[in-house]
Enzyme design. Structure first.
Site: not given
Ligand code: NAP
Ligand code: F7E
Length: 341
Positions: A9, A84, A126, A128, A150
């Site tokens: 990633g 994803q 996460t 989530e 997810y």
């Molecule tokens: P992100 O920006 O969506 O990056 C996801 C990465 O995974 C991208 O490099 C994507 O590649 C790659 N990827 C997706 N499907 C793949 C597959 N089938 N095979 C290989 N690579 C794949 O996510 P992030 O915000 O950096 O988050 C990093 C990790 O932390 C994720 O696992 C996410 O679920 C987890 N997480 C995020 C948060 C948050 O708030 N950001 C919180 C808790 C956990 P492409 O560029 O090719 O799409």
């Molecule tokens: O939504 C609400 C939506 O898509 C936050 C990922 O990094 O954090 C992320 O997941 C909230 C949700 O992030 C819109 O319904 C309202 O309740 O920014 P989000 P997420 O779903 O919290 C967790 C920790 C991860 O692990 C995930 O990978 O915002 N919301 N209106 C909306 N969200 C989006 N995207 N777009 C709207 O228009």
């Protein structure tokens, strides 16, 4: 000898911040990416580190390729950030999401167990997984109740990580990270959707309202740069474990809009409610925000707020960017980009 780290990633938000952090610590970084038809290295270029990373082909669903990579390179550390990760898409693509975010982790751990048992493993778990929260605030012992494919997939991955730790002695850590954002956040996530909109609004690139889903949802938002250091710290500690990383504060989507709007000089007045709500600019009377049912989710996670006490005590976790600073950092970066384009 430099330590070696594999980051799956690498093209995502956290991949860039973590790679930059590890390069500064003199790691040899292998960036795992999947080939795309368009350029996916924008974030690494913006960080100025693309040339410093050795890029290797990787696909979460391709077990043969995962085995070959781990057998050949036997990295000291493997950070599994690939997923994803967009919750909304997980209802449209539940099978793929469960395979990639759940089974993908089993593949990696199997390869480590078989070919490189010394490799330390970090799993991007996460908040989530807490979903319909059973306790406020959430800690490492709060029961899980995921609300999306997810969340379900990530929960499987989390328990697999714990199980490989307990069954085979793999140094596998699970970081239960609450939402973390930055100027590198994907534009489909709500914070970045809001900051790119306001940046377009103030630079006169749009005069349309921004359409959003449920504005009353609350999230515990921190800065991504702070969280990647803790991923590394987890792997440096004496023994593998599970940690919650969060700020301990929660804010609604509405609050985030008001804060970013305020920085841009807009005071917003709200009319109507739920799926028929509008946010109007007080000065001009113009509608700038509109709710749209399309962005509501089939099942919501209404509120998230984490208690990072364990990480604070064991890893020395601390937040360096406050919520208000994060809002400012994101909107300023997007205004700069909008002016350049
Ligand atoms: P992100 O920006 O969506 O990056 C996801 C990465 O995974 C991208 O490099 C994507 O590649 C790659 N990827 C997706 N499907 C793949 C597959 N089938 N095979 C290989 N690579 C794949 O996510 P992030 O915000 O950096 O988050 C990093 C990790 O932390 C994720 O696992 C996410 O679920 C987890 N997480 C995020 C948060 C948050 O708030 N950001 C919180 C808790 C956990 P492409 O560029 O090719 O799409
Ligand atoms: O939504 C609400 C939506 O898509 C936050 C990922 O990094 O954090 C992320 O997941 C909230 C949700 O992030 C819109 O319904 C309202 O309740 O920014 P989000 P997420 O779903 O919290 C967790 C920790 C991860 O692990 C995930 O990978 O915002 N919301 N209106 C909306 N969200 C989006 N995207 N777009 C709207 O228009």
């Amino acid at each position: 000898m430099n330590k070696t780290a594999m980051i799956s990633g690498i093209t995502g938000q956290d991949g860039g911040y973590l790679a930059k952090f590890l390069l500064e610590k003199n790691y040899k970084v292998y960036g795992l990416y999947r080939r795309g038809a368009t350029d996916t290295f924008g974030k690494l270029k913006e960080h100025g580190i693309l040339e410093k990373i050795e890029l290797l082909d990787f696909e979460l669903l391709e077990f043969s390729n995962i085995c070959r990579l781990i057998r050949h390179y036997q990295p000291d550390e493997f950070y599994n950030l690939a997923a994803q990760s967009f919750v909304a898409t997980s209802w449209a693509e539940p099978i793929y999401t469960v395979q990639a975010d759940g089974m993908g982790v089993v593949y990696i751990l199997e390869a480590i167990r078989e070919f490189s048992p010394k490799t330390k493993f970090y799993q991007a778990s996460t908040s989530e997984m807490f979903g319909k929260v059973q306790e406020i605030p959430q800690t490492e012992t709060t029961p899980f109740y995921p609300r999306s494919p997810y969340g379900v997939a990530k929960l499987m991955a989390h328990w697999t990580c714990v199980n490989y730790r307990e069954s085979f002695g793999v140094f596998a850590c699970s970081g239960i990270l609450f939402n973390h954002e930055s100027p590198m956040r994907g534009k489909e996530f709500v914070t970045r959707k809001i900051t790119t909109y306001f940046a377009d609004l103030v630079t006169n690139k749009t005069d349309m309202p921004l359409e959003l889903g449920n504005l009353n949802i609350k999230r515990d938002w921190g800065f991504a740069g702070d969280y990647v250091e803790m991923m590394w710290k987890m792997l440096q500690y004496d023994s593998p474990d599970t940690y919650v990383l969060a700020t301990g504060e929660t804010h609604s989507i509405r609050d985030f809009i008001e804060e970013v709007g305020h920085i841009c000089g807009y005071e917003i007045e709200w009319h109507g409610k739920e799926e028929c709500e509008t946010g109007v600019d007080k000065k001009t009377g113009k509608t700038i925000i509109k709710t749209n049912k399309k962005f509501y989710r089939p099942a919501e996670v209404d509120i998230l707020i984490g208690n990072p006490e364990k990480a604070r005590k064991v890893l020395g976790w601390r937040q360096t960017v406050s919520y208000k600073e994060l809002c400012r950092m994101m909107i300023e970066a997007d205004i700069d980009r909008a002016k350049k384009n």
